[in-house]
Design a protein around this motif. Structure first.
Motif, PDB file in Angstrom:
ATOM      1  N   PRO C 159       0.812  -1.228   0.000  1.00  0.00           N
ATOM      2  CA  PRO C 159       0.000   0.000   0.000  1.00  0.00           C
ATOM      3  C   PRO C 159       0.844   1.277   0.000  1.00  0.00           C
ATOM      4  N   TRP C 160       2.025   1.217   0.599  1.00  0.00           N
ATOM      5  CA  TRP C 160       2.857   2.427   0.627  1.00  0.00           C
ATOM      6  C   TRP C 160       3.311   2.796  -0.785  1.00  0.00           C
ATOM      7  N   HIS C 161       3.663   1.774  -1.541  1.00  0.00           N
ATOM      8  CA  HIS C 161       4.052   2.041  -2.915  1.00  0.00           C
ATOM      9  C   HIS C 161       2.855   2.495  -3.729  1.00  0.00           C
ATOM     10  N   ALA C 162       1.713   1.919  -3.438  1.00  0.00           N
ATOM     11  CA  ALA C 162       0.515   2.327  -4.165  1.00  0.00           C
ATOM     12  C   ALA C 162       0.250   3.812  -3.930  1.00  0.00           C
ATOM     13  N   ARG C 163       0.321   4.211  -2.675  1.00  0.00           N
ATOM     14  CA  ARG C 163       0.094   5.618  -2.343  1.00  0.00           C
ATOM     15  C   ARG C 163       1.078   6.536  -3.059  1.00  0.00           C
ATOM     16  N   LEU C 164       2.350   6.133  -3.030  1.00  0.00           N
ATOM     17  CA  LEU C 164       3.395   6.950  -3.650  1.00  0.00           C
ATOM     18  C   LEU C 164       3.125   7.134  -5.136  1.00  0.00           C
ATOM     19  N   VAL C 165       2.900   6.027  -5.817  1.00  0.00           N
ATOM     20  CA  VAL C 165       2.688   6.098  -7.262  1.00  0.00           C
ATOM     21  C   VAL C 165       1.383   6.837  -7.572  1.00  0.00           C
ATOM     22  N   TYR C 166       0.382   6.632  -6.754  1.00  0.00           N
ATOM     23  CA  TYR C 166      -0.896   7.326  -6.923  1.00  0.00           C
ATOM     24  C   TYR C 166      -0.694   8.839  -6.909  1.00  0.00           C
ATOM     25  N   GLY C 167       0.072   9.283  -5.936  1.00  0.00           N
ATOM     26  CA  GLY C 167       0.326  10.718  -5.837  1.00  0.00           C
ATOM     27  C   GLY C 167       1.056  11.254  -7.061  1.00  0.00           C
ATOM     28  N   ILE C 168       2.082  10.539  -7.487  1.00  0.00           N
ATOM     29  CA  ILE C 168       2.861  11.008  -8.632  1.00  0.00           C
ATOM     30  C   ILE C 168       2.004  11.043  -9.891  1.00  0.00           C
ATOM     31  N   VAL C 169       1.268   9.969 -10.142  1.00  0.00           N
ATOM     32  CA  VAL C 169       0.502   9.903 -11.387  1.00  0.00           C
ATOM     33  C   VAL C 169      -0.621  10.933 -11.387  1.00  0.00           C
ATOM     34  N   ARG C 170      -1.222  11.141 -10.238  1.00  0.00           N
ATOM     35  CA  ARG C 170      -2.272  12.154 -10.184  1.00  0.00           C
ATOM     36  C   ARG C 170      -1.752  13.517 -10.572  1.00  0.00           C
ATOM     37  N   SER C 171      -0.530  13.822 -10.142  1.00  0.00           N
ATOM     38  CA  SER C 171      -0.010  15.147 -10.462  1.00  0.00           C
ATOM     39  C   SER C 171       0.447  15.215 -11.913  1.00  0.00           C
ATOM     40  N   LEU C 172       0.712  14.055 -12.517  1.00  0.00           N
ATOM     41  CA  LEU C 172       1.228  14.081 -13.883  1.00  0.00           C
ATOM     42  C   LEU C 172       0.159  13.907 -14.955  1.00  0.00           C
ATOM     43  N   LYS C 173      -1.026  13.458 -14.555  1.00  0.00           N
ATOM     44  CA  LYS C 173      -1.922  12.962 -15.604  1.00  0.00           C
ATOM     45  C   LYS C 173      -2.436  14.044 -16.532  1.00  0.00           C
ATOM     46  N   TYR C 174      -2.362  15.316 -16.094  1.00  0.00           N
ATOM     47  CA  TYR C 174      -2.808  16.379 -16.984  1.00  0.00           C
ATOM     48  C   TYR C 174      -1.648  17.128 -17.620  1.00  0.00           C
ATOM     49  N   GLU C 175      -0.446  16.634 -17.428  1.00  0.00           N
ATOM     50  CA  GLU C 175       0.713  17.290 -18.011  1.00  0.00           C
ATOM     51  C   GLU C 175       0.656  17.216 -19.530  1.00  0.00           C
ATOM     52  N   GLY C 176       1.330  18.177 -20.167  1.00  0.00           N
ATOM     53  CA  GLY C 176       1.318  18.261 -21.617  1.00  0.00           C
ATOM     54  C   GLY C 176       1.649  16.956 -22.315  1.00  0.00           C
ATOM     55  N   PHE C 177       2.721  16.307 -21.889  1.00  0.00           N
ATOM     56  CA  PHE C 177       3.151  15.138 -22.664  1.00  0.00           C
ATOM     57  C   PHE C 177       2.173  13.969 -22.545  1.00  0.00           C
ATOM     58  N   VAL C 178       1.440  13.906 -21.448  1.00  0.00           N
ATOM     59  CA  VAL C 178       0.445  12.838 -21.314  1.00  0.00           C
ATOM     60  C   VAL C 178      -0.724  13.117 -22.253  1.00  0.00           C
ATOM     61  N   VAL C 179      -1.186  14.369 -22.262  1.00  0.00           N
ATOM     62  CA  VAL C 179      -2.278  14.746 -23.166  1.00  0.00           C
ATOM     63  C   VAL C 179      -1.859  14.528 -24.603  1.00  0.00           C
ATOM     64  N   ALA C 180      -0.610  14.899 -24.908  1.00  0.00           N
ATOM     65  CA  ALA C 180      -0.121  14.738 -26.277  1.00  0.00           C
ATOM     66  C   ALA C 180      -0.175  13.272 -26.683  1.00  0.00           C
ATOM     67  N   ALA C 181       0.232  12.386 -25.784  1.00  0.00           N
ATOM     68  CA  ALA C 181       0.202  10.958 -26.108  1.00  0.00           C
ATOM     69  C   ALA C 181      -1.229  10.480 -26.314  1.00  0.00           C
ATOM     70  N   GLU C 182      -2.144  10.974 -25.485  1.00  0.00           N
ATOM     71  CA  GLU C 182      -3.540  10.558 -25.632  1.00  0.00           C
ATOM     72  C   GLU C 182      -4.120  11.029 -26.955  1.00  0.00           C
ATOM     73  N   VAL C 183      -3.793  12.260 -27.331  1.00  0.00           N
ATOM     74  CA  VAL C 183      -4.318  12.803 -28.583  1.00  0.00           C
ATOM     75  C   VAL C 183      -3.814  11.992 -29.767  1.00  0.00           C
ATOM     76  N   VAL C 184      -2.584  11.542 -29.687  1.00  0.00           N
ATOM     77  CA  VAL C 184      -2.014  10.746 -30.768  1.00  0.00           C
ATOM     78  C   VAL C 184      -2.752   9.411 -30.900  1.00  0.00           C
ATOM     79  N   GLY C 185      -3.369   8.966 -29.807  1.00  0.00           N
ATOM     80  CA  GLY C 185      -4.120   7.728 -29.877  1.00  0.00           C
ATOM     81  C   GLY C 185      -3.533   6.598 -29.041  1.00  0.00           C
ATOM     82  N   ALA C 186      -2.601   6.950 -28.149  1.00  0.00           N
ATOM     83  CA  ALA C 186      -2.022   5.900 -27.312  1.00  0.00           C
ATOM     84  C   ALA C 186      -3.079   5.338 -26.371  1.00  0.00           C
ATOM     85  N   SER C 187      -3.064   4.017 -26.199  1.00  0.00           N
ATOM     86  CA  SER C 187      -4.034   3.386 -25.308  1.00  0.00           C
ATOM     87  C   SER C 187      -3.643   3.686 -23.862  1.00  0.00           C
ATOM     88  N   PRO C 188      -4.598   3.574 -22.924  1.00  0.00           N
ATOM     89  CA  PRO C 188      -4.271   3.840 -21.518  1.00  0.00           C
ATOM     90  C   PRO C 188      -3.086   3.000 -21.034  1.00  0.00           C
TER      91      PRO C 188
END
Lengths: 333, 321, 283
Positions: C159-188
């Motif tokens: 669970p500690w690792h889950a929490r850590l990764v959860y926090g990081i991904v939450r802060s990154l999920k709206y970053e430019g490069f993630v959106v760019a990858a989604e727009v290109v059509g990358a799967s989740p």
């Protein structure tokens, strides 16, 4: 006349955040033809980002349609459709994954769409880097090593990977120094000519609009308030918000000053708060009349220049430049 | 007019992992009473660092600062830290680029304003302080000051927050206000309004302003005098009217040529090359690699020479008589 | 800057931090002992079943540097083998824990909605129970063994690792490069593996180093309570436990084993801070 490349018809997008309902975009229609540049101008809260997201497929319209090359775009987009649109974002410091190399960033679309063998991809990445003015050798570098302008070039290269027909550029130069912006604008123009690209150019900077776009759409609080050819709108802005926008531009020369309409900066208007009915600009508009509070105006004007205002700015009979030049002459005499 | 701020030969080097980085190379400028001076430059020019050096806001270690910053008679660089703290925030204040970041979201505006007020006017009681704050907010064209004082920064728009910051920056009637890219984070229509307010208040309060900007248009509207910075040096200094009518330094001319114009749809001219790496030692004029007029003489150190009311660091001035 | 020169700068930064370097040295020693245990230990056979009552309970001296235990086994040799044990335990537990934790945290943060709700509530439940208690509860279900101890600890740790990764991904999920990858059509799945995971790696490495020390400590605690590897496996915690009853006379058993635990934990903790510098690529 060939059909438009991008056609947006009466699109609405409504968000529900908690108990609040936000009309991000209301009743928007616009077209972009092959090879042309249409600018979308708006400030924060105008809905321009939501509109871009709807066109890119990041959001789905609550109602209305988005068509690309004649094909209606639904919720789930096919890979073929995605290949036709490229995106260049505003922030060069977050558009590239800091832990991947430039080559990997540009190669992502090729990976996703399974285009080309490894060797072919490598070659294509090198080609694209050269096209945007960088060295093919840059492909192994990390974004950290690049300046803002260079990163945007990489972003442009990435957008071109799948040979798109339309590029959506969301404030691509707003975070760059003005001299770097000049480079990027030239690059974009050269690329447009070479690949016959259509650009949907979102910006708040009317100076940039003047030099890149042939048509412009002015947005305020989710609505189109004025649209038309750049020449017509700069000659004679009609909607009061467009007038305010032009009056706010910090110009650098007297010739440019002549293009700025006056604005009654000291006029007393209520601060903040968006009214529920009628024209959303009402609360900031010293020219608002009673009707403005009752309903949103329909579009008036010709196909070259339309605006949605009950008390628009009077049409300029002469180009503003001449009027201002007269004033200057009289001052000097 | 008397000079209230005189910066002379400011030289700043940071000691980094990659070696020493010379970010300011002999910067001299002055601000007089009732004057608005702009420090203009692109990224890497050193303009923001200059502001921080003046205010004593640089990191404590790994840096070497020489030169003098004389404010109202005393040199801030040699000043005792306690005295510096006293003057800063009272006689000399600063407002920052992003109003949302500069205001603390967990305190009400009133709380933060009181904190500022208690430093500059400790003698006021609660009632008087409230009256002062209300007046200050009305001075920045806020029509409902009580609502604003009760609010938190995240409840207010960027424009309102910016005006609150201006009010806080001016409440002690400082002699000098340093503004770092004011309005850059705001919409252009709001920015225009904000700048007009700042202009009006600086005139009525008699506060001089040193403002940092990368936006030439804003500078032209707002400043009395302009200093153009490039690569840690001031390359041109003139009154606003002179600078825009008759720019002398090749960099200034190139910079102006790169701004898109409303009056024509021609693409603006980029400047070839890129900003020099501050880690590299530099001989002579920093703009030489990118300058069409450069000759071998440009490798010599170039002083600021006077041309009437203008000062330019370029030896090829005669070309632009 | 290329990828390799960025890493070089990272190492230089690491070296600047004297404490991290000390930590690295300590760990290097421990690893060396662990890998080459049969060759480093003066009496490698003492790691197994040996009965040598003649030399039992010898204090630290020339023949047995750290003394012997109650059945005459060389304490130093057993500590060296104990290191091997502990490191193996730590590595396996952390590997399992990071895998599960990252999968849960990243999926919850990126997919959001109900998935996020369910996954993170499960994580919270596990986090709410004190680690030792949870481990003991799981171990109570079976006979004590090394394998079960590892399973129990991984269950406590993920669970500690889950929490850590959860926090990081939450802060990154709206970053430019993630959106760019989604727009290109990358799967989740592709976005998570290709874009988000590399950004979690530095933090995970740092945390893994910090964790190593604590996992080993937890393992030692469980062994101390008799729930770890059964005898005659050389285990630091068990050794402390065995020696505890003879304190303060036959002090060397517990104290030396305790020092062993101390060195390992300290080493990993010191390195953890420096590891952050090594991976620090300011985006």
């Amino acid at each position: 006349m060939s059909p438009p490349l991008l056609k947006v018809t009466k699109v609405n997008k409504v968000f529900h955040v908690g108990s609040a309902t936000i009309h991000a975009v209301t009743d928007i229609s616009l077209t972009v033809n092959k090879g042309e540049t249409v600018a979308i101008v708006g400030e924060s809260g105008s809905g321009k980002t939501t509109l871009a997201n709807l066109i890119l497929g990041i959001e789905v319209p609550t109602s209305g349609e988005v068509e690309l090359a004649g094909e209606q775009l639904k919720g789930r987009r096919s890979k073929a459709v995605r290949r036709k649109i490229g995106l260049v974002q505003q922030n060069p410091y977050s558009t590239l994954n800091p832990r991947k190399s430039i080559g990997q960033a540009i190669g992502l679309p090729l990976d996703v769409h399974g285009i080309g063998s490894r060797a072919e991809r490598r070659r294509r990445i090198g080609q694209l880097l050269e096209k945007v003015g960088l060295n093919a050798g840059h492909r192994d570098r990390r974004p950290l090593a690049l300046s803002g302008g260079q990163r945007q070039r990489v972003a442009i290269a990435r957008a071109l990977t799948t040979n798109p027909e339309l590029l959506v550029l969301d404030e691509p130069t707003s975070s760059l120094d003005v001299s770097v912006q000049a480079h990027i604008l030239r690059l974009l123009r050269d690329l447009q000519k070479e690949f016959d690209l259509a650009y949907l150019f979102i910006t708040h900077d009317l100076g940039v609009v003047r030099v890149v776009a042939s048509r412009v759409v002015v947005m305020y609080r989710g609505r189109v308030v004025e649209e038309g050819s750049v020449a017509a709108i700069f000659h004679s802005p009609r909607h009061r918000y467009t007038q305010l926008l032009l009056a706010s531009i910090p110009t650098v020369s007297e010739e440019d000053d002549a293009f700025r309409p006056d604005w009654p900066w000291d006029a007393e208007v209520k601060s903040d708060g968006d009214p529920a009915e009628g024209c959303p600009f009402r609360s900031r508009c010293p020219f608002a009349v009673e009707r403005c509070g009752q309903e949103f105006p329909d579009m008036h004007g010709s196909s070259d220049h339309r605006y949605a205002c009950f008390n628009p700015r009077p049409e300029a009979s002469e180009p503003i430049v001449n009027l201002q030049a007269e004033k200057l002459e009289r001052k000097k005499a | 007019m008397k000079e209230i701020l005189t910066v002379k030969d400011l030289d700043l080097t940071f000691d980094t992992l990659d070696g020493p980085v010379n970010v300011l190379r002999g910067v001299s400028l002055s601000v007089r009473e009732h004057e608005r001076v702009a420090l203009v430059g692109e990224s890497g020019s050193g303009k923001s660092v200059t502001a921080r050096a003046i205010l004593g806001l640089l990191p404590e270690r790994n840096r070497r600062l020489t030169g003098s910053v004389v404010f109202e008679g005393s040199d801030l660089i040699t000043e005792r830290p306690s005295r510096l703290r006293e003057r800063r925030g009272r006689d000399m204040t600063m407002i920052f680029q992003d109003p949302m970041a500069a205001l603390n979201p967990v305190y009400t505006i009133r709380n933060q304003f009181l904190a500022v007020l208690s430093r500059s006017h400790p003698e006021l009681n609660a009632e008087q302080a409230e009256a002062r704050m209300n007046k200050a907010l009305r001075d920045v064209s806020i029509v409902d000051p009580i609502r604003v004082l009760d609010s938190y920064s995240f409840q207010l728009s960027g424009g309102l927050n910016q005006r609150v910051m201006i009010a806080m920056g001016l409440i002690s009637r400082p002699r000098l206000l340093i503004a770092d890219e004011p309005g850059t984070a705001l919409d252009v229509t709001v920015q225009q309004q904000t700048l007009l307010i700042m202009k009006r208040l600086s005139e009525s309060y008699g506060t001089s302003i040193l403002f940092i900007s990368h936006n030439l248009g804003v500078v032209r509207q707002f400043a009395d005098r302009v200093c153009v910075m490039y690569s840690g040096r001031i390359v041109e200094e003139a009154s606003t009217a002179e600078l825009f009518a008759n720019p002398r330094h090749p960099y200034t001319r190139a910079l102006l040529a790169s701004v898109p114009r409303l009056s024509s749809n021609e693409l603006p001219e980029p400047i070839e090359g890129s900003v020099p790496d501050p880690r590299e030692p530099m001989k002579g004029c920093p703009f030489k690699p990118r300058c069409a007029l450069a000759t071998d003489e440009c490798l010599q150190p170039i002083p600021l020479r006077e041309f009437g009311m203008q000062r330019v660091a370029c030896i090829h001035q005669e070309e632009f008589a | 800057m290329t990828q390799s020169s960025a890493r070089w700068r990272g190492w230089r930064r690491f070296a600047r931090n004297k404490l991290s370097v000390l930590g690295a040295v300590l760990i290097a020693v421990v690893f060396f002992c662990a890998i080459f245990a049969p060759y480093v230990a003066p009496y490698p056979e003492h790691a197994g079943v040996v009965v040598n009552f003649l030399d039992a309970n010898q204090p630290p001296g020339a023949k047995y540097w750290l003394g012997t235990d109650t059945v005459g086994r060389d304490v130093l040799s057993r500590i060296i083998f104990g290191f091997r044990n502990s490191l193996m335990l730590g590595a396996v537990v952390i590997a399992i824990s990071i895998t599960i934790g990252t999968a849960v945290g990243m999926t919850a943060a990126y997919l959001g909605g109900k998935t996020e709700l369910v996954l993170m509530r499960i994580t919270d439940i596990f986090l709410a129970i004190p680690s030792l208690v949870l481990a003991m509860a799981i171990l109570g279900l079976a006979k004590p063994s090394q394998l079960y101890a590892m399973i129990a600890m991984a269950t406590v740790w993920w669970p500690w690792h889950a929490r850590l990764v959860y926090g990081i991904v939450r802060s990154l999920k709206y970053e430019g490069f993630v959106v760019a990858a989604e727009v290109v059509g990358a799967s989740p799945l592709r976005v998570m593996f290709s874009e988000l995971l590399p950004n979690c790696a530095p933090n995970l490495f740092t945390k893994a180093s910090l964790d190593m020390g604590f996992v080993i400590l937890l393992g030692a605690s469980l062994s101390f309570l008799g729930m770890g590897a059964p005898p005659p496996t050389p285990d630091l915690g068990t050794m402390v436990s065995e020696g505890a009853q003879y304190l303060p006379d036959i002090w060397w058993l517990s104290v030396m084993a305790g020092m062993g635990i101390f060195i390992v934990v300290l080493g990993f903790n010191l390195v953890a801070d420096g590891l952050r510098d090594l991976f620090d690529i300011v985006g």
